[in-house]
Design a protein around this motif. Structure first.
Motif, short mmCIF file in Angstrom:
data_model
loop_
_atom_site.label_atom_id
_atom_site.label_comp_id
_atom_site.label_asym_id
_atom_site.label_seq_id
_atom_site.Cartn_x
_atom_site.Cartn_y
_atom_site.Cartn_z
N LEU A 140 0.55 -1.07 0.13
CA LEU A 140 -0.03 0.36 -0.22
C LEU A 140 0.64 1.26 -0.01
O LEU A 140 0.38 1.97 -0.29
N SER A 141 1.88 1.13 0.50
CA SER A 141 3.14 2.40 0.47
C SER A 141 4.13 2.13 -0.77
O SER A 141 5.22 2.97 -0.54
N ARG A 152 -5.85 4.31 2.83
CA ARG A 152 -6.34 3.37 1.90
C ARG A 152 -6.49 2.17 2.78
O ARG A 152 -8.00 2.37 2.74
N THR A 171 -4.81 -2.60 -2.85
CA THR A 171 -5.79 -2.27 -2.31
C THR A 171 -6.92 -3.08 -2.72
O THR A 171 -7.91 -4.05 -1.65
N ARG A 215 0.26 -0.12 -5.43
CA ARG A 215 -1.13 -0.04 -4.71
C ARG A 215 -2.01 0.06 -4.60
O ARG A 215 -2.82 -1.06 -4.49
N THR A 246 -0.99 4.79 3.72
CA THR A 246 -1.40 2.98 4.35
C THR A 246 -2.48 3.90 5.04
O THR A 246 -3.47 2.94 5.27
#
Length: 419
Positions: free
Chosen positions: A83-84, A123, A95, A91, A120
């Motif tokens: 996510l980062s 999300r 997700t 990303r 992060t």
């Protein structure tokens, strides 16, 4: 500017999933998996192995489940780390894949929200919010409770974002609850519902006597915040209905009218943490309800009108709960309004169709006596009428412009709503 700051500078639209892009990525991945899954040729097939000794089926199933859960946990942790990622497509894909795990991903998402990377956090919180929005009243509130815990964890970024998500989910839930309840014929809002002869000037949940649904139709009440009054009326009210009503998160005042509830069926009220006022009208509870009432967390007032509870039982209740105001009336209703602050009991309103109107009483009349009991203020009239049951005929003395007259009124029953 480094890549992390560049990601944080993106407009809000960046946080939304790129559905087309993610779909293409997943399709490509699935195509690769399908290609790799083609059956091997005869030359490629491995030599047959001797069958292993059989294991118990339960042992195999448990082992497979444990292995699957461990692999899923590891996969979710890897997706959380992505996510980062510096790459947008990674990303977005991570997700989307995390969303596919559903509520199983909640513990991992909570760790993501509380981490140091702001993207992060955003999300992961988006995913938690979506999971909370997908929950139904009968579902375990896993995501909702996770967000609630994060919201109460402090004043940092995670807590601030969790509070925002909590407000959004709460508003959505309340909107859904009102919509579904209205479809079932349940009124939520300002109404003419009466408590102790006065209209309530607050929002009320009102289950009317015309309602003939099932208790499960009221499950949405659990999502109805900021409503502290509930009124239920009619023969469809039973213990299961009361169980649903007591799930209202901010319930503090209950009105039960014209039901067939027994004393034992009031049991759900004992689950409340707080109950300010309870009024029970024209319901056949008897002296066996007294012990249950003693266990209720009543703070302000108990009103019993037209029940089968005896005066002796009420006196016993008053002795055991000396600080609780208790209004006990047999249920007769005259149908007049007077100025409660006047030193005289002068009628200001005679209700249409009431016992008072049928008897010929008028606005402006001053009530001086009911039966053999002298009347001074309006409170005296209320106490006097409360000693009679519906259907009883009582003589009432009036002063009408200096003229002394007497009428006989056959008492009725009080309506649940004020006309």
């Amino acid at each position: 500017m480094n890549s992390s700051k560049q990601r944080l500078a993106r407009p809000a639209a960046v946080w939304l999933f790129d559905a087309a892009l993610c779909s293409a990525v997943l399709c490509a991945a699935m195509s690769g998996q399908a290609a790799s899954a083609q059956p091997p040729s005869a030359a490629e097939k491995p030599a047959a192995k001797k069958p292993a000794a059989e294991k118990p089926a339960d042992s195999d199933a448990a082992s497979a489940a444990a292995t699957g859960a461990e692999e899923s946990a590891e996969q979710m942790e890897r997706l959380l780390a992505k996510l980062s990622s510096n790459q947008y497509i990674q990303r977005e894909t991570a997700t989307l894949k995390l969303a596919g795990f559903g509520h199983a991903a909640v513990p991992v998402l909570v760790r993501g929200v509380t981490g140091a990377d702001l993207e992060t956090t955003e999300r992961a919180m988006q995913l938690l919010e979506r999971l909370a929005l997908s929950e139904q009243p009968t579902d375990p509130p896993i995501a909702w409770e996770a967000i609630s815990t994060l919201a109460s964890s402090g004043n940092g970024t995670a807590a601030s974002r969790a509070k925002s998500a909590l407000r959004a989910v709460s508003l959505h839930r309340q909107s859904m609850a009102r919509e579904h309840l209205a479809a079932e014929g349940i009124t939520v809002g300002l109404s003419n519902v009466i408590m102790e002869a006065s209209a309530i000037n607050e929002e009320v949940v009102y289950v009317p006597p015309t309602w003939s649904g099932e208790a499960k139709d009221l499950r949405w009440l659990a999502w109805l915040h900021h409503v502290s009054y509930a009124a239920v009326e009619g023969v469809s009210i039973n213990r299961e209905v009361l169980e649903q009503v007591t799930q209202m998160p901010d319930l503090k005042n209950v009105i039960i009218t014209d039901t067939d509830l027994s004393s034992a069926e009031l049991q759900p009220l004992t689950t409340l943490d707080r109950l300010d006022q309870l009024e029970i009208r024209y319901t056949p509870i008897d002296d066996s309800a007294i012990e249950l009432i003693k266990r209720l967390p009543l703070r302000q007032k108990l009103i019993l009108k037209g029940t089968k509870v005896t005066p002796e039982a009420v006196e016993s209740l008053r002795r055991d709960l000396p600080e609780l105001p208790i209004v006990y009336q047999r249920g007769g209703f005259l149908g007049v309004r007077c100025d409660p602050f006047s030193p005289r009991c002068q009628i200001t309103v005679v209700m249409n169709g009431s016992a008072a109107e049928v008897a010929g009483m008028r606005a402006g009349d001053i009530v001086t006596r009911v039966g053999e009991r002298p009347i001074g203020r309006f409170a005296d009239l209320q106490d006097a009428i409360g000693e009679y049951a519906p259907g009883e005929a009582i003589p009432i003395a009036l002063d009408r412009g200096g003229q002394k007259i007497e009428v006989v009124a056959e008492l009725g029953m009080m309506d649940s709503e004020d006309d």
